[in-house]
Design a protein around this motif. Sequence first.
Motif, PDB file in Angstrom:
ATOM      1  N   ALA A 182       0.822  -1.214   0.000  1.00 37.46           N
ATOM      2  CA  ALA A 182       0.000   0.000   0.000  1.00 37.46           C
ATOM      3  C   ALA A 182       0.860   1.269   0.000  1.00 37.46           C
ATOM      4  O   ALA A 182       0.446   2.304  -0.508  1.00 37.46           O
ATOM      5  CB  ALA A 182      -0.954   0.002   1.200  1.00 37.46           C
ATOM      6  N   HIS A 183       2.046   1.163   0.558  1.00 36.65           N
ATOM      7  CA  HIS A 183       2.969   2.308   0.591  1.00 36.65           C
ATOM      8  C   HIS A 183       3.923   2.294  -0.606  1.00 36.65           C
ATOM      9  O   HIS A 183       4.843   3.106  -0.666  1.00 36.65           O
ATOM     10  CB  HIS A 183       3.773   2.303   1.898  1.00 36.65           C
ATOM     11  N   LYS A 184       3.731   1.329  -1.514  1.00 35.03           N
ATOM     12  CA  LYS A 184       4.585   1.196  -2.713  1.00 35.03           C
ATOM     13  C   LYS A 184       6.031   0.847  -2.337  1.00 35.03           C
ATOM     14  O   LYS A 184       6.980   1.251  -3.000  1.00 35.03           O
ATOM     15  CB  LYS A 184       4.548   2.457  -3.580  1.00 35.03           C
ATOM     16  N   PHE A 185       6.176   0.100  -1.218  1.00 29.67           N
ATOM     17  CA  PHE A 185       7.474  -0.412  -0.804  1.00 29.67           C
ATOM     18  C   PHE A 185       7.522  -1.884  -1.201  1.00 29.67           C
ATOM     19  O   PHE A 185       6.521  -2.467  -1.602  1.00 29.67           O
ATOM     20  CB  PHE A 185       7.684  -0.306   0.712  1.00 29.67           C
ATOM     21  N   GLU A 186       8.688  -2.489  -1.025  1.00 33.34           N
ATOM     22  CA  GLU A 186       8.848  -3.921  -1.273  1.00 33.34           C
ATOM     23  C   GLU A 186       9.203  -4.613   0.031  1.00 33.34           C
ATOM     24  O   GLU A 186      10.071  -4.146   0.776  1.00 33.34           O
ATOM     25  CB  GLU A 186       9.975  -4.134  -2.291  1.00 33.34           C
ATOM     26  N   LEU A 187       8.516  -5.722   0.315  1.00 33.64           N
ATOM     27  CA  LEU A 187       8.879  -6.554   1.461  1.00 33.64           C
ATOM     28  C   LEU A 187       9.978  -7.497   0.980  1.00 33.64           C
ATOM     29  O   LEU A 187       9.731  -8.416   0.202  1.00 33.64           O
ATOM     30  CB  LEU A 187       7.664  -7.346   1.965  1.00 33.64           C
ATOM     31  N   VAL A 188      11.210  -7.251   1.417  1.00 30.45           N
ATOM     32  CA  VAL A 188      12.370  -7.995   0.942  1.00 30.45           C
ATOM     33  C   VAL A 188      12.487  -9.330   1.668  1.00 30.45           C
ATOM     34  O   VAL A 188      12.743 -10.366   1.068  1.00 30.45           O
ATOM     35  CB  VAL A 188      13.669  -7.170   1.128  1.00 30.45           C
TER      36      VAL A 188
ATOM     37  N   TYR B  78      12.365  -6.622   6.517  1.00 31.18           N
ATOM     38  CA  TYR B  78      13.260  -5.806   5.704  1.00 31.18           C
ATOM     39  C   TYR B  78      12.448  -5.262   4.534  1.00 31.18           C
ATOM     40  O   TYR B  78      11.840  -6.035   3.791  1.00 31.18           O
ATOM     41  CB  TYR B  78      14.440  -6.638   5.199  1.00 31.18           C
ATOM     42  N   ILE B  79      12.430  -3.935   4.413  1.00 33.60           N
ATOM     43  CA  ILE B  79      11.651  -3.293   3.350  1.00 33.60           C
ATOM     44  C   ILE B  79      12.564  -2.390   2.530  1.00 33.60           C
ATOM     45  O   ILE B  79      13.616  -1.961   3.016  1.00 33.60           O
ATOM     46  CB  ILE B  79      10.452  -2.487   3.917  1.00 33.60           C
ATOM     47  N   ASP B  80      12.134  -2.116   1.308  1.00 38.22           N
ATOM     48  CA  ASP B  80      12.957  -1.270   0.451  1.00 38.22           C
ATOM     49  C   ASP B  80      12.073  -0.604  -0.591  1.00 38.22           C
ATOM     50  O   ASP B  80      10.907  -0.966  -0.766  1.00 38.22           O
ATOM     51  CB  ASP B  80      14.041  -2.105  -0.233  1.00 38.22           C
ATOM     52  N   LYS B  81      12.640   0.365  -1.268  1.00 33.59           N
ATOM     53  CA  LYS B  81      11.996   1.009  -2.419  1.00 33.59           C
ATOM     54  C   LYS B  81      13.107   1.599  -3.276  1.00 33.59           C
ATOM     55  O   LYS B  81      14.233   1.776  -2.786  1.00 33.59           O
ATOM     56  CB  LYS B  81      10.992   2.078  -1.974  1.00 33.59           C
ATOM     57  N   PRO B  82      12.816   1.874  -4.550  1.00 32.07           N
ATOM     58  CA  PRO B  82      13.853   2.499  -5.385  1.00 32.07           C
ATOM     59  C   PRO B  82      14.365   3.773  -4.714  1.00 32.07           C
ATOM     60  O   PRO B  82      13.579   4.581  -4.221  1.00 32.07           O
ATOM     61  CB  PRO B  82      13.118   2.801  -6.693  1.00 32.07           C
ATOM     62  N   GLY B  83      15.667   3.911  -4.638  1.00 29.84           N
ATOM     63  CA  GLY B  83      16.254   5.078  -3.996  1.00 29.84           C
ATOM     64  C   GLY B  83      16.499   4.880  -2.508  1.00 29.84           C
ATOM     65  O   GLY B  83      17.088   5.724  -1.851  1.00 29.84           O
ATOM     66  N   GLY B  84      16.017   3.765  -1.955  1.00 30.63           N
ATOM     67  CA  GLY B  84      16.247   3.464  -0.539  1.00 30.63           C
ATOM     68  C   GLY B  84      15.086   3.845   0.353  1.00 30.63           C
ATOM     69  O   GLY B  84      14.249   4.667   0.003  1.00 30.63           O
ATOM     70  N   ILE B  85      15.059   3.245   1.506  1.00 33.90           N
ATOM     71  CA  ILE B  85      13.978   3.431   2.478  1.00 33.90           C
ATOM     72  C   ILE B  85      14.485   4.344   3.598  1.00 33.90           C
ATOM     73  O   ILE B  85      15.669   4.328   3.911  1.00 33.90           O
ATOM     74  CB  ILE B  85      13.510   2.047   2.999  1.00 33.90           C
ATOM     75  N   THR B  86      13.603   5.159   4.181  1.00 31.95           N
ATOM     76  CA  THR B  86      14.009   6.061   5.269  1.00 31.95           C
ATOM     77  C   THR B  86      13.620   5.484   6.622  1.00 31.95           C
ATOM     78  O   THR B  86      12.777   4.594   6.711  1.00 31.95           O
ATOM     79  CB  THR B  86      13.340   7.443   5.124  1.00 31.95           C
TER      80      THR B  86
ATOM     81  N   SER C 234      15.926  -1.394   6.535  1.00 31.36           N
ATOM     82  CA  SER C 234      16.392  -1.561   5.161  1.00 31.36           C
ATOM     83  C   SER C 234      17.183  -2.869   5.093  1.00 31.36           C
ATOM     84  O   SER C 234      17.823  -3.249   6.075  1.00 31.36           O
ATOM     85  CB  SER C 234      17.295  -0.381   4.814  1.00 31.36           C
ATOM     86  N   PRO C 235      17.194  -3.533   3.948  1.00 26.16           N
ATOM     87  CA  PRO C 235      18.008  -4.741   3.836  1.00 26.16           C
ATOM     88  C   PRO C 235      19.504  -4.439   3.778  1.00 26.16           C
ATOM     89  O   PRO C 235      20.319  -5.332   3.930  1.00 26.16           O
ATOM     90  CB  PRO C 235      17.538  -5.373   2.526  1.00 26.16           C
TER      91      PRO C 235
END
Length: 158
Positions: free
Chosen positions: A19-25, A41-49, A82-83
């Motif tokens: 829903a937040h447009k993140f990826e569950l790694v 561990y979650i991530d998104k293009p450009g990194g997670i904050t 973050s992973p």
Amino acid sequence: MDNNVVDIVTNLATPIVDAHKFELVDVEFVQEAKSWYLRLYIDKPGGITINECALVSDEVGEKLDELDPDPIPQAYFLEVSSPGAERPLKKEQDYERALNHYIHVSLYQKLDGEKAYEGTMTDLTPDELTLKVNLKGRIKDLTIPRDKIAKARLAIKF
């Protein structure tokens, strides 16, 4: 590791993360010393904050508290992060993204006398991957059957 907890948490967390447009790694439930840790561990293009990690932690924690019966009867710490630079390769998409990148591969059994290799993944098929490795100063292409891989991750070349 309790795979049932990992499966339940993965199913619960995936729609929240999506829903937040993140990826569950990855999701892991591990005991370290006397404490249990549920790690997402979650991530998104450009990194997670850190704020995005806190947001997911709050939402997943809330959903976990609503579950009855509680799938995790023991006390545990929920960590969302973050992973990192050495992100694990779990899904097919992870392997595809890692093509032409430097990776570390651990094997279930020895291949050419070793159980672990690091190199640049130069080719990927459904059945195997090819690493360009440095073996005693000689550059060699090593083909590894994917069913022999215990774990794989991005690696930092020194």
